[in-house]
Scaffold this motif. Structure first.
Motif, mmCIF file in Angstrom:
data_model
loop_
_atom_site.group_PDB
_atom_site.id
_atom_site.type_symbol
_atom_site.label_atom_id
_atom_site.label_comp_id
_atom_site.label_asym_id
_atom_site.label_seq_id
_atom_site.Cartn_x
_atom_site.Cartn_y
_atom_site.Cartn_z
ATOM 1 N N ASN A 236 0.841 -1.182 0.000
ATOM 2 C CA ASN A 236 0.000 0.000 0.000
ATOM 3 C C ASN A 236 0.885 1.245 0.000
ATOM 4 O OD1 ASN A 236 -1.669 2.258 1.264
ATOM 5 N ND2 ASN A 236 -3.218 0.674 0.970
ATOM 6 N N GLU A 237 0.779 2.032 -1.052
ATOM 7 C CA GLU A 237 1.650 3.193 -1.215
ATOM 8 C C GLU A 237 1.419 4.234 -0.130
ATOM 9 O OE1 GLU A 237 2.839 6.459 -4.690
ATOM 10 O OE2 GLU A 237 1.396 4.846 -5.111
ATOM 11 N N ASP A 238 0.155 4.458 0.246
ATOM 12 C CA ASP A 238 -0.154 5.451 1.277
ATOM 13 C C ASP A 238 0.485 5.082 2.618
ATOM 14 O OD1 ASP A 238 -1.635 6.890 -0.536
ATOM 15 O OD2 ASP A 238 -3.521 5.910 -0.003
ATOM 16 N N LYS A 241 4.287 5.556 2.460
ATOM 17 C CA LYS A 241 4.647 6.974 2.571
ATOM 18 C C LYS A 241 4.514 7.459 4.015
ATOM 19 C CE LYS A 241 3.537 8.491 -2.136
ATOM 20 N NZ LYS A 241 2.650 9.348 -2.971
#
Length: 253
Positions: A236-238, A241
């Motif tokens: 999951n990129e979110d 980050k």
């Protein structure tokens, strides 16, 4: 999606809290003792959590279906109220599935050496110790277990069949990859969870050694609960980050 992931995390925490402390005690002391009431309680929490996870994974597949196949209507279909209702129904299915076990299992008569050849209290090794007739309970296990497994499995298969058909119609390879990446984490979790669940409860276990049965049971309880947050975090990129920003802030301080 994050609301559903939070509910999945709650289910995993319940399973870990229910299984692992007693499991570690058994492994460190080469065995352990547990009262019948405590054994049934452990099984009930495990059964409720695993049943809930079956239905939650099907709800999550429906969520991915709406997001990919009906993206313009996603916000109107998957409203906060709708998501809460779906989760509440899944929890109700989870806890309602154990009511018959609670009513029938305490009435069993145990007259032999009450040694459970397992790492936690599951329904099958518990029934093997009973001296009384367990036909009704076995019948209940199949009557409840088959819909619990088949209904979510059918929803997941139908949802992903529609998703694949829609993704294949996307002209650009980048668009196809982006669309499919939104449900890749869920597919991995579903594959691990259902493969181990089917191996333990659906596939005949006559030729499977007790040690293998124990390992498979650990896979769908402890291992899946351990690997779920890792899968959703890494893919999951979110979340990646957010973790990177938190680490950078701590390093700068």
């Amino acid at each position: 999606m994050y609301f559903f992931i939070s509910q999945l995390s709650i289910s995993d925490i319940v399973v870990i809290t229910d299984i692992v402390p007693n499991l570690l005690y058994i492994l460190l002391n080469n065995g352990g003792a547990i009262k019948l009431f405590e054994c049934i309680t452990q099984f009930c929490f495990l059964s409720a959590s695993e049943t809930f996870e079956c239905f939650l994974l099907s709800v999550m597949s429906y969520d991915r279906y709406v997001a990919i196949c009906n993206p313009l209507r996603y916000s109107t279909i998957m409203t906060s109220k709708h998501c809460v209702v779906l989760v509440v129904i899944s929890w109700l299915f989870g806890f309602s599935s154990i009511l018959i076990y609670i009513m029938n299992t305490p009435n069993l008569h145990f007259c032999g050496p009450n040694i459970i050849d397992h790492l936690f209290c599951d329904i099958v090794p518990l029934l093997e110790l009973a001296c009384s007739d367990t036909f009704i309970i076995h019948l209940v296990v199949y009557a409840i277990g088959i819909p619990i497994v088949l209904i979510p499995t059918t929803i997941i298969v139908v949802s992903y069949t529609c998703i694949i058909l829609v993704v294949l119609r996307i002209s650009s390879s980048t668009g196809r990859q982006k669309a499919f990446s939104t449900c890749s984490s869920h597919l991995i979790v579903v594959s691990i969870f259902y493969w181990t669940l089917f191996s333990v409860y659906i596939v005949p276990t006559n030729g499977i050694a007790h040690s293998m049965s124990k390992i498979l049971s650990l896979l769908y309880t402890v291992f899946t609960s351990f690997i779920n947050p890792i899968i959703y975090s890494l893919r999951n990129e979110d979340i990646r980050k957010a973790v990177q920003e938190t680490i950078q802030k701590n390093v700068m301080q």
